[in-house]
Scaffold this motif. Sequence first.
Motif, PDB file in Angstrom:
ATOM      1  N   THR A  41       0.935  -1.059  -0.367  1.00  0.00           N
ATOM      2  CA  THR A  41      -0.327  -0.195  -0.275  1.00  0.00           C
ATOM      3  C   THR A  41       0.720   1.538  -0.319  1.00  0.00           C
ATOM      4  O   THR A  41       2.436   1.031   0.113  1.00  0.00           O
ATOM      5  N   ASP A  42       0.531   2.467  -0.264  1.00  0.00           N
ATOM      6  CA  ASP A  42       1.238   3.545   0.089  1.00  0.00           C
ATOM      7  C   ASP A  42       1.982   3.787   1.382  1.00  0.00           C
ATOM      8  O   ASP A  42       0.747   4.160   2.232  1.00  0.00           O
ATOM      9  N   ALA A  43       2.709   4.034   2.057  1.00  0.00           N
ATOM     10  CA  ALA A  43       2.859   3.523   3.542  1.00  0.00           C
ATOM     11  C   ALA A  43       2.854   5.497   3.721  1.00  0.00           C
ATOM     12  O   ALA A  43       2.348   5.268   4.899  1.00  0.00           O
ATOM     13  N   SER A  44       2.344   6.669   3.151  1.00  0.00           N
ATOM     14  CA  SER A  44       2.173   7.435   3.898  1.00  0.00           C
ATOM     15  C   SER A  44       0.266   7.531   3.938  1.00  0.00           C
ATOM     16  O   SER A  44      -0.233   8.824   5.035  1.00  0.00           O
ATOM     17  N   ARG A  45       0.057   6.295   3.608  1.00  0.00           N
ATOM     18  CA  ARG A  45      -1.399   6.541   4.129  1.00  0.00           C
ATOM     19  C   ARG A  45      -1.592   5.336   4.993  1.00  0.00           C
ATOM     20  O   ARG A  45      -2.500   5.479   5.681  1.00  0.00           O
ATOM     21  N   SER A  46      -0.895   4.040   4.829  1.00  0.00           N
ATOM     22  CA  SER A  46      -1.478   3.120   5.861  1.00  0.00           C
ATOM     23  C   SER A  46      -1.244   2.610   6.961  1.00  0.00           C
ATOM     24  O   SER A  46      -1.376   2.241   8.028  1.00  0.00           O
ATOM     25  N   CYS A  47       0.433   3.981   7.458  1.00  0.00           N
ATOM     26  CA  CYS A  47       1.373   3.547   8.345  1.00  0.00           C
ATOM     27  C   CYS A  47       1.652   5.045   8.707  1.00  0.00           C
ATOM     28  O   CYS A  47       1.657   6.461   8.410  1.00  0.00           O
ATOM     29  N   PRO A  48       0.424   5.379  10.254  1.00  0.00           N
ATOM     30  CA  PRO A  48       0.701   6.301  10.666  1.00  0.00           C
ATOM     31  C   PRO A  48       1.888   6.867  10.965  1.00  0.00           C
ATOM     32  O   PRO A  48       2.276   8.036  10.989  1.00  0.00           O
ATOM     33  N   LYS A  54       5.469  12.570   6.676  1.00  0.00           N
ATOM     34  CA  LYS A  54       5.066  13.567   5.305  1.00  0.00           C
ATOM     35  C   LYS A  54       4.079  14.255   5.532  1.00  0.00           C
ATOM     36  O   LYS A  54       4.556  15.715   5.143  1.00  0.00           O
ATOM     37  N   ALA A  55       3.447  14.679   6.732  1.00  0.00           N
ATOM     38  CA  ALA A  55       2.679  16.010   7.254  1.00  0.00           C
ATOM     39  C   ALA A  55       3.571  16.420   8.046  1.00  0.00           C
ATOM     40  O   ALA A  55       3.484  17.613   7.777  1.00  0.00           O
ATOM     41  N   SER A  56       4.863  16.156   8.032  1.00  0.00           N
ATOM     42  CA  SER A  56       6.022  16.487   9.050  1.00  0.00           C
ATOM     43  C   SER A  56       6.806  17.462   7.241  1.00  0.00           C
ATOM     44  O   SER A  56       7.054  17.875   7.774  1.00  0.00           O
ATOM     45  N   GLY A  57       6.599  17.044   6.207  1.00  0.00           N
ATOM     46  CA  GLY A  57       7.645  17.530   5.124  1.00  0.00           C
ATOM     47  C   GLY A  57       8.511  16.571   4.891  1.00  0.00           C
ATOM     48  O   GLY A  57       8.696  16.905   3.822  1.00  0.00           O
ATOM     49  N   ALA A  58       9.269  15.282   5.309  1.00  0.00           N
ATOM     50  CA  ALA A  58       9.828  14.958   4.943  1.00  0.00           C
ATOM     51  C   ALA A  58       9.959  13.995   3.902  1.00  0.00           C
ATOM     52  O   ALA A  58       8.138  13.257   3.531  1.00  0.00           O
ATOM     53  N   GLN A  59      10.456  13.188   3.763  1.00  0.00           N
ATOM     54  CA  GLN A  59      10.684  12.689   2.255  1.00  0.00           C
ATOM     55  C   GLN A  59      10.181  11.171   2.534  1.00  0.00           C
ATOM     56  O   GLN A  59      11.335  10.765   2.536  1.00  0.00           O
ATOM     57  N   THR A  60       8.723  10.699   2.278  1.00  0.00           N
ATOM     58  CA  THR A  60       8.761   9.334   3.106  1.00  0.00           C
ATOM     59  C   THR A  60       9.744   7.824   1.910  1.00  0.00           C
ATOM     60  O   THR A  60       9.812   7.538   2.889  1.00  0.00           O
ATOM     61  N   ALA A  61      10.166   7.934   0.718  1.00  0.00           N
ATOM     62  CA  ALA A  61      10.714   8.007   0.030  1.00  0.00           C
ATOM     63  C   ALA A  61      12.146   7.001   0.554  1.00  0.00           C
ATOM     64  O   ALA A  61      12.555   6.155   0.671  1.00  0.00           O
ATOM     65  N   LEU A  62      12.887   8.475   1.529  1.00  0.00           N
ATOM     66  CA  LEU A  62      13.917   7.909   2.062  1.00  0.00           C
ATOM     67  C   LEU A  62      13.883   7.330   3.202  1.00  0.00           C
ATOM     68  O   LEU A  62      14.946   6.727   4.100  1.00  0.00           O
ATOM     69  N   LEU A  63      12.997   6.873   3.884  1.00  0.00           N
ATOM     70  CA  LEU A  63      12.647   6.424   5.351  1.00  0.00           C
ATOM     71  C   LEU A  63      12.969   4.673   4.908  1.00  0.00           C
ATOM     72  O   LEU A  63      12.244   4.396   4.319  1.00  0.00           O
ATOM     73  N   ASP A  64      13.302   4.485   5.605  1.00  0.00           N
ATOM     74  CA  ASP A  64      13.463   3.022   5.604  1.00  0.00           C
ATOM     75  C   ASP A  64      12.223   2.147   5.743  1.00  0.00           C
ATOM     76  O   ASP A  64      11.716   1.399   5.305  1.00  0.00           O
ATOM     77  N   THR A  65      11.954   1.714   7.090  1.00  0.00           N
ATOM     78  CA  THR A  65      11.167   1.376   7.416  1.00  0.00           C
ATOM     79  C   THR A  65      10.483   2.340   8.804  1.00  0.00           C
ATOM     80  O   THR A  65      10.692   3.229   8.848  1.00  0.00           O
ATOM     81  N   CYS A  66       9.348   2.158  10.071  1.00  0.00           N
ATOM     82  CA  CYS A  66       8.963   2.539  10.720  1.00  0.00           C
ATOM     83  C   CYS A  66       9.564   1.505  11.787  1.00  0.00           C
ATOM     84  O   CYS A  66       9.509   0.752  11.824  1.00  0.00           O
ATOM     85  N   GLY A  67       9.307   1.721  13.489  1.00  0.00           N
ATOM     86  CA  GLY A  67       9.713   1.304  14.299  1.00  0.00           C
ATOM     87  C   GLY A  67       8.914   0.081  14.253  1.00  0.00           C
ATOM     88  O   GLY A  67       9.211  -1.102  14.877  1.00  0.00           O
ATOM     89  N   ASN A  68       7.795   0.575  14.831  1.00  0.00           N
ATOM     90  CA  ASN A  68       6.839  -0.442  15.049  1.00  0.00           C
ATOM     91  C   ASN A  68       7.170  -1.859  13.611  1.00  0.00           C
ATOM     92  O   ASN A  68       7.010  -2.701  14.293  1.00  0.00           O
ATOM     93  N   LEU A  69       7.597  -1.141  12.097  1.00  0.00           N
ATOM     94  CA  LEU A  69       6.966  -2.720  11.832  1.00  0.00           C
ATOM     95  C   LEU A  69       8.387  -3.348  12.434  1.00  0.00           C
ATOM     96  O   LEU A  69       8.615  -4.151  11.633  1.00  0.00           O
ATOM     97  N   SER A  70       9.552  -2.874  12.076  1.00  0.00           N
ATOM     98  CA  SER A  70      10.623  -3.460  12.688  1.00  0.00           C
ATOM     99  C   SER A  70      10.357  -4.713  13.717  1.00  0.00           C
ATOM    100  O   SER A  70      10.934  -5.427  13.697  1.00  0.00           O
ATOM    101  N   GLU A  71      10.173  -3.486  14.691  1.00  0.00           N
ATOM    102  CA  GLU A  71       9.702  -4.520  16.057  1.00  0.00           C
ATOM    103  C   GLU A  71       8.654  -5.957  15.798  1.00  0.00           C
ATOM    104  O   GLU A  71       9.354  -7.048  16.082  1.00  0.00           O
ATOM    105  N   SER A  72       7.776  -5.765  14.936  1.00  0.00           N
ATOM    106  CA  SER A  72       7.282  -6.689  14.460  1.00  0.00           C
ATOM    107  C   SER A  72       6.640  -7.301  13.547  1.00  0.00           C
ATOM    108  O   SER A  72       7.593  -8.451  13.904  1.00  0.00           O
ATOM    109  N   ILE A  73       8.888  -7.150  12.733  1.00  0.00           N
ATOM    110  CA  ILE A  73       9.509  -8.410  11.504  1.00  0.00           C
ATOM    111  C   ILE A  73      10.312  -9.268  13.267  1.00  0.00           C
ATOM    112  O   ILE A  73       9.991 -11.006  13.020  1.00  0.00           O
TER     113      ILE A  73
END
Length: 86
Positions: A41-48, A54-73
């Motif tokens: 899915t579009d990560a900036s829409r499905s992942c809080p 994205k709302a803060s102006g960051a380029q989400t394409a440059l983000l690896d993943t989020c900590g919550n997803l890393s913990e889930s893995i």
Amino acid sequence: MKPETVEFLTAGLQPLSCRACGTCVLVKKNSVQHTSIQWTTDASRSCPVFAEQKASGAQTALLDTCGNLSESIEAALKDGLLEVPE
């Protein structure tokens, strides 16, 4: 795309839902250090976390993943739902 290219890119990917938000991604452990993640899915829409970035102006394409997803893995590895190949 050639069938062998599709196979190379998708072989071993398993669906995994983030335990925090429920976003489903495809995951493959290539080694202890290397994890392949394909967003379905579009990560900036499905992942809080991505939405906040994205709302803060960051380029989400440059983000690896989020900590919550890393913990889930990591939890999926401990639970035996994912394996690191030998």
